[in-house]
Motif scaffolding. Structure first.
Motif: not given
Length: 419
Positions: A357-365
């Motif tokens: 779903v193009d929300k890679t920033r959340i997994s990075l945090m």
């Protein structure tokens, strides 16, 4: 009713893809078992410690080959964008892998100036040449996965396993020490190129292009950092154990991971690799997307958890029989390592969901926070022994899995709002 339910569980594209990968992994493990037993009996804990250092350094460097981040972008991209993204990814890989080759050669060259032990200099220099093969097959392999043609991927894995195991076992029996794991890396690289080119018609562009590179790196940048953090969690404990407890203790610890997590992790990878292209294929259809994700996760859990529990419970029996009694002290660590793969099923799947779903920033945090806590915890407990280090590994996986319900709710909320 039970038979009908079983047939439904074992049907569908996802399970067929898992079936190909599982068949390859079973063959892979059976093939590698002989060389693994030979290494366990021929290598001392000191040799295993050196092997852990080489694999750890290579694992860190391989993060930057762009297979994970750019590969995920190729799989996730719309059909009309695939050609452009593949062409740019090819040249980005050459830039990256060429830089990795130079950096690792410099590390190998400068290593004797920082350590009196020169054992690792030539092996690290030799392994650096494998990076020059990556650009020639990574894009092909990713396109094969995008098209859900995991029969081809399985064929690659089996052929590589056969050749690699034969070389490893032969060189180990000849007494070549650590070079028994170096030569397979070098000699199997051309096989990847030959097989992937056979199974996919895509060919590298003759003209240099970096079209849409900002978009590609913008998507893959977070994934790359996330992958790097994951590799840190998977490998930093080896470096800390080696520094504080010595190479021989590191050998015991690495054996436990190699014999325990090596088997269960490979099975987990078998299920997770087909999951991402399988759910991305219907990312614009909320109902199908949800059914595919949770249906695949249920099937994965039903098959994988009993296997993990069985391996953990039988380890006190099979370790001394198969690998030798000198590895008995590693059994408690091996059990914890096996059990840590159960929560990893759900955290890994949730990260793939965020990528889709193009929300890679959340997994990075999330990964950034837990990696820092993980490193601090290991440093604080390492002097208590490798059992407590393994306990930190298990606890960190349980902690990451605690975020899964929230991630699932968030990701499916995003998909539903886009309907």
């Amino acid at each position: 009713m039970l038979i009908a339910r079983l047939q439904k569980t074992l049907s569908g594209k996802y399970i067929r893809n898992v079936g190909w990968m599982a068949s390859a992994e079973i063959a892979n493990r059976l093939i590698r078992l002989a060389s693994t037993v030979i290494l366990a009996r021929m290598f001392s804990p000191q040799d295993y410690g050196l092997m852990a250092i080489i694999y750890t350094i290579c694992d860190f460097f391989q993060v930057f080959t762009l297979k994970g981040g750019v590969g995920a972008k190729i799989i996730q991209a719309d059909e009309q964008d695939v050609k452009t993204i593949c062409n740019t990814a090819y040249w980005l890989n050459w830039i990256t892998c060429g830089s990795l080759f130079i950096i690792q050669c410099l590390v190998a060259f400068l290593l004797p100036y920082f350590s009196q032990d020169q054992t690792l200099t030539l092996p690290l220099f030799a392994v650096a040449f494998t990076y020059l093969a990556y650009p020639l097959f990574v894009t092909h392999l990713t396109l094969i996965e995008r098209e859900n043609r995991f029969k081809a991927t399985a064929t690659c894995n089996v052929v590589i396993a056969i050749v690699s195991s034969i070389i490893t076992a032969t060189f180990a029996l000849l007494g070549m020490g650590i070079w028994a794991i170096i030569w397979p890396m070098l000699l199997t690289a051309p096989i990847w190129i030959i097989i992937t080119w056979k199974y996919h018609p895509w060919r590298p562009p003759l003209r240099f292009t970096l079209e849409r590179w900002r978009e590609i790196l913008g998507f893959s940048g977070n994934l790359l950092i996330n992958d790097l953090l994951n590799r840190v969690r998977l490998n930093i404990d080896y470096l800390i154990v080696g520094k504080y407890l010595g190479i021989e203790t590191l050998g015991l610890y690495y054996f436990a991971f190699n014999a325990g997590s090596g088997i269960t992790n490979s099975i987990l990878y078998t299920f997770m690799l087909p999951l991402f292209p399988y759910i991305c294929e219907v990312k614009n259809n909320y109902a199908q997307f949800k059914e595919r994700y949770f249906g695949s996760l249920r099937r994965t859990s039903a098959i994988l958890i009993p296997i993990i529990l069985l391996q953990a419970s039988l380890s006190p029996i099979y370790v001394p029989i198969i690998f030798g009694e000198k590895w008995i002290p590693a059994i408690p660590v091996l059990i914890l390592v096996c059990l840590s793969n159960i929560p990893k099923i759900y955290s890994w799947a949730s990260y793939l969901l965020l990528n889709a779903v193009d929300k890679t920033r959340i997994s990075l945090m999330i990964d950034s926070t837990f990696t820092l806590i993980f490193i601090i915890s290991i440093v604080l407990l390492v002097n208590k022994g490798i059992f407590w280090v393994a306990f930190v590994v298990l606890f960190s996986n349980l902690a990451l899995a605690a975020f899964v319900p929230w991630i699932n709710k968030f990701a499916f909320g995003k998909i539903k709002n886009l309907k």
